[in-house]
Scaffold this active site. Structure first.
Site, PDB file in Angstrom:
ATOM      1  N   ASP A  83      -2.602  -8.969   6.024  1.00 14.62           N
ATOM      2  CA  ASP A  83      -1.722  -8.047   5.310  1.00 14.62           C
ATOM      3  C   ASP A  83      -1.292  -8.552   3.936  1.00 14.62           C
ATOM      4  OD1 ASP A  83      -1.686  -5.787   6.928  1.00 14.62           O
ATOM      5  OD2 ASP A  83      -0.206  -6.658   8.289  1.00 14.62           O
ATOM      6  N   ASP A 132      -4.762  -0.656   9.891  1.00 14.50           N
ATOM      7  CA  ASP A 132      -3.826  -0.943   8.803  1.00 14.50           C
ATOM      8  C   ASP A 132      -4.510  -1.667   7.636  1.00 14.50           C
ATOM      9  OD1 ASP A 132      -2.973  -0.979  11.501  1.00 14.50           O
ATOM     10  OD2 ASP A 132      -0.971  -1.659  10.957  1.00 14.50           O
TER      11      ASP A 132
HETATM   12  N1  GLY Z   1       1.201  -2.697   9.991  1.00 19.17           N
HETATM   13  C1  GLY Z   1       2.010  -2.564  11.127  1.00 19.17           C
HETATM   14  C2  GLY Z   1       2.639  -1.238  11.251  1.00 19.17           C
HETATM   15  O1  GLY Z   1       2.216  -0.264  10.667  1.00 19.17           O
HETATM   16  O2  GLY Z   1       3.631  -1.141  11.958  1.00 19.17           O
END
Ligand code: GLY
Length: 384
Positions: free
Chosen positions: A93, A156
Site C-alpha cells: 500500500d 486494493d
Molecule cells: N485497503 C483496505 C481497505 O479498503 O479497507
C-alpha cells in the site's frame, strides 16, 4: 448559478471549514476512523491509511493556498520517513501512502526530497512482484489473519499502481510500468468476474503462480461483492488506462462500474457488500461511494463517447449529492470527520457507521473534481 453548482460550492466550503477545525482539535497525527465523533488512530505507523490525512490537506492547499494546511501536510510526510527508512514493515500500500503525499508535494512544490521518497516507495512496490504469478504481493508475514500471505494479492492494489507508472515516467524506466501492467492484467483475469463483480483476495501458489483459492477478506464471503473492493477496481482500472492508454483497462473500469451502478440502492449509497443479506439495518459504506464516485468522474473524463461520459459523470454527481445531503457532518460540530456512514471491516465488526479517513479523502478529491467541472477548468464537454 444552477442548483448543482451551488451544492458543490457549499460542500467545498463545508470541507474547508471542517478540516480547519479538525486539524486544530485532533489529538492523533494520522487519523484512521472516528469513535464517538473523534478521530483516532487504530493503525500502526506503517499502516495503509497514513497518507490520507496529509492527502486531504494537499487537496485543500492546492485550491485554497492556506499555509497551515501545507505545513501540516509536510510535517506528516516527514514523520512517514520512519516506516520508509525502517523498511521491514512496509507492504503493497505504498501507493496510497506516498502517492497522495510525496508525489503530490513534488507536483505542487517540486521538493526533491519528496520525489526521492516516492521513488523509494515505488522501488519497494516493484520488489513485491511475483514473477511466476505476475501479481504484487500484498502483505508480509504476521500482517494478516490468513495463514500465509506469501501468495496473497488483493484488489486494493489497483490503487497502488499509479506510483509505479509515475516512477516509470520520472526515471524513464519502463520496468516499473511493465510490472504495473502485468499486475493489472492478472487482476483483469483473476479478480474481475464475468458479471463485473470483484473478488477481494486471490491466493496464488507463490512458487508456481497458479491460483490456489479465494478469500472473502473484508467481503461477506469468497463469492460475495465487497463494495469498497468494487470501488478500488473501478477507480484503479481507470487510473491504469489514464497512464497506459490500453483500452482493456478502460473496458474493465466500465464493466466494474456497470456492476456497481446496477447494485446501488435508490439513494445511490452502497451497502458494504452487494451480496450480503440486506435489510434496513445493513451497514452502508460511504467510503466505497466516495472512492467510486471519484473513479467515475475520472472514467467520464477518459471516455470519448459523449453519452457514456454523461452517464458516468451523472451517476457520480448523484452519489456525491446523496453523500453530501445524508452523511456530511458540516452542521455537526461533534464530528471530526467529513462523512459519517463508513464501514471499515464488517466481518470483524470494526469501524461501522463512523468516519473513515479514506472516505473523507475520496469525497474531498471528488468534490474538488466537481468544482473544476463547474468552474469550467476541465474540458467543457465533461460538464453535466
Ligand atoms: N485497503 C483496505 C481497505 O479498503 O479497507
Amino acid at each position: 448559478m444552477n442548483k448543482e453548482t451551488n451544492w458543490v460550492d457549499v460542500a467545498w466550503s463545508g470541507i474547508v471549514t471542517k478540516v480547519k477545525k479538525t486539524s486544530q482539535e485532533m489529538t492523533v497525527p494520522f487519523p484512521s476512523m472516528t469513535e464517538n465523533g473523534e478521530y483516532c488512530n487504530t493503525h500502526q505507523p506503517w499502516a495503509w491509511v497514513v497518507g490520507f490525512w496529509p492527502g486531504i490537506l494537499w487537496l485543500l492547499y492546492e485550491k485554497e493556498s492556506y499555509e497551515p494546511f501545507k505545513e501540516m501536510a509536510i510535517d506528516r510526510e516527514n514523520i512517514m520517513d520512519g516506516p520508509l527508512d525502517e523498511y521491514v514493515n512496509i507492504h503493497h500500500d505504498v501507493g496510497f501512502m506516498w502517492q497522495l503525499t510525496s508525489v503530490k508535494q513534488f507536483e505542487l512544490l517540486a521538493t526533491p526530497q519528496s520525489r526521492t521518497r516516492a521513488l523509494r516507495a515505488a522501488s519497494h512496490l516493484a520488489s513485491r512482484f511475483n514473477i511466476n504469478g505476475r501479481f504484487l504481493t500484498a502483505w508480509n508475514k504476521n500482517d494478516v489473519s490468513v495463514a500465509d500471505p506469501r501468495g496473497l494479492s488483493i484488489i486494493d492494489s489497483m490503487m497502488n499502481l499509479p506510483i509505479l507508472y509515475w516512477a516509470a515516467e520520472q526515471l524513464d524506466a519502463p520496468r516499473f510500468k511493465l510490472i504495473a501492467m502485468a499486475h493489472a492484467d492478472t487482476v483483469l483475469k483473476e479478480f474481475i468476474r464475468e458479471d463485473g463483480s470483484v473478488r477481494h483476495m486471490v491466493e496464488f501458489d507463490y512458487l508456481t503462480g497458479e491460483v490456489k483459492s479465494y478469500h472473502g477478506g473484508q467481503g461477506d464471503n469468497k463469492n460475495s461483492a465487497w463494495s469498497r473492493g468494487a470501488s478500488w477496481a473501478i477507480h484503479g482500472c481507470a487510473l491504469s488506462y489514464q497512464y497506459t492508454q490500453e483500452p482493456r483497462y478502460l473496458e474493465a473500469s466500465m464493466k466494474t462500474a456497470d456492476f456497481f451502478i446496477s447494485q446501488l440502492p435508490k439513494d445511490f449509497v452502497p451497502h458494504w457488500d452487494f451480496r450480503a443479506p440486506i435489510d434496513e439495518n445493513t451497514p452502508r459504506d460511504t467510503s466505497a461511494a466516495a472512492c467510486a464516485a471519484s473513479g467515475l468522474l475520472l472514467l467520464a473524463d477518459l471516455l470519448d463517447d459523449v453519452d457514456k461520459k454523461a452517464h458516468y459523470a451523472g451517476v457520480a454527481n448523484k452519489v456525491l449529492e446523496s453523500l453530501y445531503r445524508q452523511y456530511a457532518t458540516f452542521n455537526d460540530d461533534t464530528q471530526q470527520g467529513i462523512l459519517t456512514g463508513g464501514a471499515f471491516n464488517c466481518p470483524k465488526n470494526l469501524g461501522i457507521n463512523c468516519s473513515l479517513i479514506y472516505g473523507d479523502y475520496y469525497f474531498v478529491e471528488a468534490i474538488s473534481k466537481m468544482k473544476n467541472r463547474c468552474s469550467g477548468a476541465d474540458n467543457p464537454l465533461n460538464m453535466i
